[in-house]
Design a protein around this motif. Structure first.
Motif, PDB file in Angstrom:
ATOM      1  N   LYS A 157       0.813  -1.209   0.000  1.00  0.00           N
ATOM      2  CA  LYS A 157       0.000   0.000   0.000  1.00  0.00           C
ATOM      3  C   LYS A 157       0.853   1.268   0.000  1.00  0.00           C
ATOM      4  O   LYS A 157       0.316   2.376   0.040  1.00  0.00           O
ATOM      5  N   ASN A 158       2.168   1.096  -0.011  1.00  0.00           N
ATOM      6  CA  ASN A 158       3.067   2.238   0.077  1.00  0.00           C
ATOM      7  C   ASN A 158       3.772   2.503  -1.260  1.00  0.00           C
ATOM      8  O   ASN A 158       4.761   3.221  -1.327  1.00  0.00           O
ATOM      9  N   GLY A 159       3.244   1.947  -2.326  1.00  0.00           N
ATOM     10  CA  GLY A 159       3.928   1.960  -3.611  1.00  0.00           C
ATOM     11  C   GLY A 159       4.047   3.319  -4.267  1.00  0.00           C
ATOM     12  O   GLY A 159       4.854   3.492  -5.194  1.00  0.00           O
ATOM     13  N   GLU A 160       3.255   4.303  -3.809  1.00  0.00           N
ATOM     14  CA  GLU A 160       3.337   5.621  -4.439  1.00  0.00           C
ATOM     15  C   GLU A 160       4.389   6.502  -3.783  1.00  0.00           C
ATOM     16  O   GLU A 160       4.644   7.618  -4.251  1.00  0.00           O
ATOM     17  N   ARG A 161       5.002   6.002  -2.722  1.00  0.00           N
ATOM     18  CA  ARG A 161       6.144   6.708  -2.110  1.00  0.00           C
ATOM     19  C   ARG A 161       7.426   6.124  -2.710  1.00  0.00           C
ATOM     20  O   ARG A 161       7.891   5.058  -2.313  1.00  0.00           O
TER      21      ARG A 161
ATOM     22  N   ILE B 256       1.385  10.055   9.605  1.00  0.00           N
ATOM     23  CA  ILE B 256       0.396  10.551   8.654  1.00  0.00           C
ATOM     24  C   ILE B 256       0.405   9.612   7.465  1.00  0.00           C
ATOM     25  O   ILE B 256       1.466   9.316   6.895  1.00  0.00           O
ATOM     26  N   SER B 257      -0.776   9.122   7.096  1.00  0.00           N
ATOM     27  CA  SER B 257      -0.929   8.244   5.940  1.00  0.00           C
ATOM     28  C   SER B 257      -1.818   8.917   4.911  1.00  0.00           C
ATOM     29  O   SER B 257      -2.901   9.405   5.245  1.00  0.00           O
ATOM     30  N   VAL B 258      -1.354   8.953   3.675  1.00  0.00           N
ATOM     31  CA  VAL B 258      -2.182   9.450   2.583  1.00  0.00           C
ATOM     32  C   VAL B 258      -3.046   8.291   2.089  1.00  0.00           C
ATOM     33  O   VAL B 258      -2.538   7.214   1.776  1.00  0.00           O
ATOM     34  N   VAL B 259      -4.342   8.523   2.042  1.00  0.00           N
ATOM     35  CA  VAL B 259      -5.297   7.502   1.621  1.00  0.00           C
ATOM     36  C   VAL B 259      -5.739   7.822   0.196  1.00  0.00           C
ATOM     37  O   VAL B 259      -6.379   8.848  -0.052  1.00  0.00           O
ATOM     38  N   THR B 260      -5.385   6.957  -0.737  1.00  0.00           N
ATOM     39  CA  THR B 260      -5.740   7.133  -2.138  1.00  0.00           C
ATOM     40  C   THR B 260      -6.825   6.135  -2.529  1.00  0.00           C
ATOM     41  O   THR B 260      -7.188   5.247  -1.743  1.00  0.00           O
ATOM     42  N   GLN B 261      -7.317   6.255  -3.749  1.00  0.00           N
ATOM     43  CA  GLN B 261      -8.294   5.275  -4.232  1.00  0.00           C
ATOM     44  C   GLN B 261      -7.707   3.869  -4.214  1.00  0.00           C
ATOM     45  O   GLN B 261      -8.425   2.887  -3.990  1.00  0.00           O
ATOM     46  N   ASN B 262      -6.406   3.765  -4.417  1.00  0.00           N
ATOM     47  CA  ASN B 262      -5.769   2.445  -4.506  1.00  0.00           C
ATOM     48  C   ASN B 262      -5.570   1.774  -3.154  1.00  0.00           C
ATOM     49  O   ASN B 262      -5.547   0.545  -3.074  1.00  0.00           O
ATOM     50  N   ASN B 263      -5.402   2.561  -2.084  1.00  0.00           N
ATOM     51  CA  ASN B 263      -5.069   1.907  -0.821  1.00  0.00           C
ATOM     52  C   ASN B 263      -6.136   2.049   0.261  1.00  0.00           C
ATOM     53  O   ASN B 263      -5.889   1.711   1.418  1.00  0.00           O
ATOM     54  N   MET B 264      -7.342   2.535  -0.116  1.00  0.00           N
ATOM     55  CA  MET B 264      -8.366   2.726   0.911  1.00  0.00           C
ATOM     56  C   MET B 264      -9.339   1.547   1.002  1.00  0.00           C
ATOM     57  O   MET B 264     -10.276   1.587   1.799  1.00  0.00           O
ATOM     58  N   VAL B 265      -9.099   0.491   0.240  1.00  0.00           N
ATOM     59  CA  VAL B 265     -10.087  -0.580   0.161  1.00  0.00           C
ATOM     60  C   VAL B 265     -10.011  -1.564   1.320  1.00  0.00           C
ATOM     61  O   VAL B 265     -10.942  -2.330   1.525  1.00  0.00           O
ATOM     62  N   ALA B 266      -8.926  -1.571   2.081  1.00  0.00           N
ATOM     63  CA  ALA B 266      -8.797  -2.520   3.194  1.00  0.00           C
ATOM     64  C   ALA B 266      -8.251  -1.801   4.420  1.00  0.00           C
ATOM     65  O   ALA B 266      -7.100  -1.997   4.806  1.00  0.00           O
ATOM     66  N   PRO B 267      -9.055  -0.958   5.052  1.00  0.00           N
ATOM     67  CA  PRO B 267      -8.555  -0.194   6.196  1.00  0.00           C
ATOM     68  C   PRO B 267      -8.114  -1.056   7.370  1.00  0.00           C
ATOM     69  O   PRO B 267      -7.237  -0.664   8.131  1.00  0.00           O
TER      70      PRO B 267
END
Length: 385
Positions: free
Chosen positions: A139-143, A172-183
């Motif tokens: 879930k951290n692939g955009e960093r 602080i976590s940025v929640v995108t469309q890609n990583n918000m599906v499994a909180p």
């Protein structure tokens, strides 16, 4: 007695003395995250020790002896790219204020550069650390760094060094469309880090981040509903910033102290750039080029002390425009009592006008949270019948 201008009265109704000063030690960042809003993150401007010394004197002018300490938030760019010695030189002018309990230092970092020497400095100056990480590796692939390589292992190594030294940190976590599906997976991972608390920044359209699809209100409501459910578990320890805020609001209502919530004023959040330039209302407005708004600049501490800049804030056109927007929010929005009005940067970047009201940030970060709680409460009430 001289007549007080209407705009000054209105400003005093909305704003308090600053509790926070955001400081840009550098524009440069060693990462290149997909959703980053910073327009100058590939330029290596950095604040000089001389500007920091002037800033410390300016902060002394707004840090009252009987009030809470001013939070000096070092937030870039990536603050740690300036190096340990230079960062120490930036902190040094504040020492008298810090030792007197009039300021606290905070740093928001991607943690990739944290070493033993950094831990020594953070500990010796009592710097409170915030780490930016979006979740487990998947879930951290955009960093990513400037070469596009994942930063996850380096972030985790930095977190490990903080933990080894016993230096507390928030996340602080940025929640995108890609990583918000499994909180649930995200929350379990963040709990395992040992952080004090987490804030979820649902991805926003602002600054340089204008070409991506922001999460929708329906997606956000599902995210918050599952997050609230997870937080109701026995043994839950992780503090979620947004849920803590909502819980405080509801607690004050329950205890008959609702007026205390409404009496809280907004922080004008002066943000000081590496060169001493100042913007108000939102750090995200710094380095924004817009001649119609004067690039949002309200002064420079090398020429004008912060106290004087703040004292004249009611005269600034975009501050007045923002206050009009706050009045419009209060008159029209059923969520205003909790939300207290859309953020300035979101109004500007989404709507192009600070006097407007609702933004997508409102819908996904405030409204969706409240409706998620309402949905859960209704469901529980139905099950109890």
């Amino acid at each position: 007695m001289p007549r007080v201008p209407h705009r000054r009265l209105l400003y005093n109704q909305w704003f308090t003395n600053p509790h926070t000063v955001v400081v840009q030690p550098t524009t440069w960042c060693n990462l290149d995250c997909s959703y980053c809003y910073l327009p100058l993150r590939k330029l290596k401007h950095r604040m000089s020790a001389e500007v920091a010394a002037v800033l410390a004197r300016s902060v002394a002018g707004i840090a009252t002896d009987d009030g809470p300490p001013i939070g000096v938030v070092w937030h870039g760019g990536e603050p740690l790219t300036v190096g340990v010695q230079h960062f120490a030189a930036l902190l040094s002018p504040f020492e008298e204020l810090r030792e007197a309990g009039r300021v606290h230092h905070y740093v928001q970092t991607n943690a990739t550069l944290i070493t033993s020497a950094w831990c020594d400095l953070l500990d010796s100056y009592g710097v409170r650390v915030g780490v930016s990480i979006d979740g487990p590796q998947a879930k951290n692939g955009e960093r990513v760094d400037l070469r596009g390589k994942p930063a996850f292992d380096r972030i985790m190594r930095g977190i490990g060094r903080l933990r080894e030294r016993g230096i507390p940190f928030s996340v602080i976590s940025v929640v995108t469309q890609n990583n918000m599906v499994a909180p649930e997976e995200l929350l379990e991972f963040l709990t395992s880090l040992g952080c004090d608390s987490v804030g979820f920044n649902i991805e926003e359209t602002e600054g340089a981040n204008v070409g991506r699809q922001a999460p929708l209100a329906e997606q956000a409501e599902e995210f918050w509903r599952r997050t609230l459910t997870w937080c109701q578990r026995d043994g839950y320890k992780l503090k979620v910033r947004e849920i803590e805020r909502l819980a405080e609001y509801l607690r004050l209502i329950r205890d008959g102290e609702h007026e205390r919530w409404g009496q809280r004023h907004l922080d004008p959040i002066p943000t000081v750039s590496f060169s001493g330039d100042v913007v108000l209302l939102s750090p995200e407005l710094a380095d924004t080029t817009d001649p119609a708004y004067g690039d949002f600049l309200v002064g420079n501490i090398l020429r004008t002390p912060l106290a004087e800049i703040i004292d004249n804030a009611h005269r600034i056109g975009y501050v007045s425009e923002f206050m009009t927007g706050l009045n419009n929010c209060r008159a029209r929005c059923p969520f205003f009592d909790f939300c207290r009005g859309a953020q300035a940067a979101n109004r500007y970047f989404e709507n192009g006008d600070l006097s407007t009201t609702e933004t997508n940030h409102c819908r996904v970060s405030r409204q969706a949270l409240v409706t998620a709680l309402s949905t859960l409460a209704t469901h529980e009430e139905g099950n109890s019948v």
